[in-house]
Design a protein around this motif. Structure first.
Motif, PDB file in Angstrom:
ATOM      1  N   VAL A  42       5.663  -8.758  10.845  1.00 53.31           N
ATOM      2  CA  VAL A  42       5.261  -7.875   9.763  1.00 53.31           C
ATOM      3  C   VAL A  42       5.880  -8.394   8.468  1.00 53.31           C
ATOM      4  N   LEU A  43       5.063  -8.505   7.414  1.00 47.98           N
ATOM      5  CA  LEU A  43       5.526  -8.900   6.090  1.00 47.98           C
ATOM      6  C   LEU A  43       4.833  -7.999   5.087  1.00 47.98           C
ATOM      7  N   PHE A  44       5.549  -7.487   4.117  1.00 48.91           N
ATOM      8  CA  PHE A  44       5.002  -6.519   3.161  1.00 48.91           C
ATOM      9  C   PHE A  44       4.416  -5.304   3.889  1.00 48.91           C
ATOM     10  N   GLY A  45       4.929  -5.002   5.076  1.00 52.30           N
ATOM     11  CA  GLY A  45       4.417  -3.887   5.855  1.00 52.30           C
ATOM     12  C   GLY A  45       3.056  -4.152   6.480  1.00 52.30           C
ATOM     13  N   ARG A  46       2.658  -5.431   6.527  1.00 50.60           N
ATOM     14  CA  ARG A  46       1.338  -5.793   7.044  1.00 50.60           C
ATOM     15  C   ARG A  46       1.474  -6.809   8.176  1.00 50.60           C
ATOM     16  N   PRO A  47       0.497  -6.806   9.106  1.00 50.24           N
ATOM     17  CA  PRO A  47       0.536  -7.789  10.193  1.00 50.24           C
ATOM     18  C   PRO A  47       0.526  -9.209   9.622  1.00 50.24           C
ATOM     19  N   SER A  48       1.412 -10.034  10.158  1.00 50.31           N
ATOM     20  CA  SER A  48       1.569 -11.397   9.683  1.00 50.31           C
ATOM     21  C   SER A  48       1.738 -12.323  10.874  1.00 50.31           C
ATOM     22  N   PHE A  49       1.467 -13.590  10.640  1.00 51.35           N
ATOM     23  CA  PHE A  49       1.492 -14.559  11.719  1.00 51.35           C
ATOM     24  C   PHE A  49       2.285 -15.787  11.278  1.00 51.35           C
TER      25      PHE A  49
END
Length: 127
Positions: A42-49
């Motif tokens: 999670v980055l910036f509260g968003r799913p990240s890879f």
């Protein structure tokens, strides 16, 4: 997907936009989960890879952001899709290529997603 904003212009996403983000993130994960050294975070509260800890994609209300895409691949994506920079908390990240895409059309970006992954994986190995 749309760039959903709360009443104060913040990223106060609605339940529907959160569900859309998660659906797109699940589609990205289906494509990328079998690649070596990939993790979902999670980055910036968003799913990240990430590939070996290096960011290569973020999913948000804006769409799919490819964070490690080489210049020639960014040009190729821009020739086929409407792209824009990623924006978080009023800050623009112009080097990231963001495409507003439906999960069912993710295959249209599979080469670009893989290129972003490979660039991220290569950067980590060089360190």
């Amino acid at each position: 997907m749309s760039n959903a904003r709360g009443p104060n212009g913040n990223d106060g996403a609605s339940e529907a936009s959160r569900a859309a983000v998660e659906t797109l993130a699940a589609a990205v994960w289906r494509d990328a989960a079998s690649w070596p050294a990939v993790e979902r975070t999670v980055l910036f509260g968003r799913p990240s890879f990430r590939a070996n800890g290096t960011l290569f994609a973020v999913v948000s209300e804006q769409g799919l952001s490819l964070t490690s895409l080489p210049a020639e691949a960014r040009t190729a994506v821009a020739e086929r899709h409407r792209v824009r920079p990623f924006e978080a908390n009023g800050r623009v990240v112009g080097s990231w290529v963001t495409v507003d895409i439906e999960p069912s059309r993710l295959a249209d970006l599979s080469d670009a997603l893989r290129a972003s992954y490979e660039a991220a994986l290569g950067r980590k190995r060089e360190q």
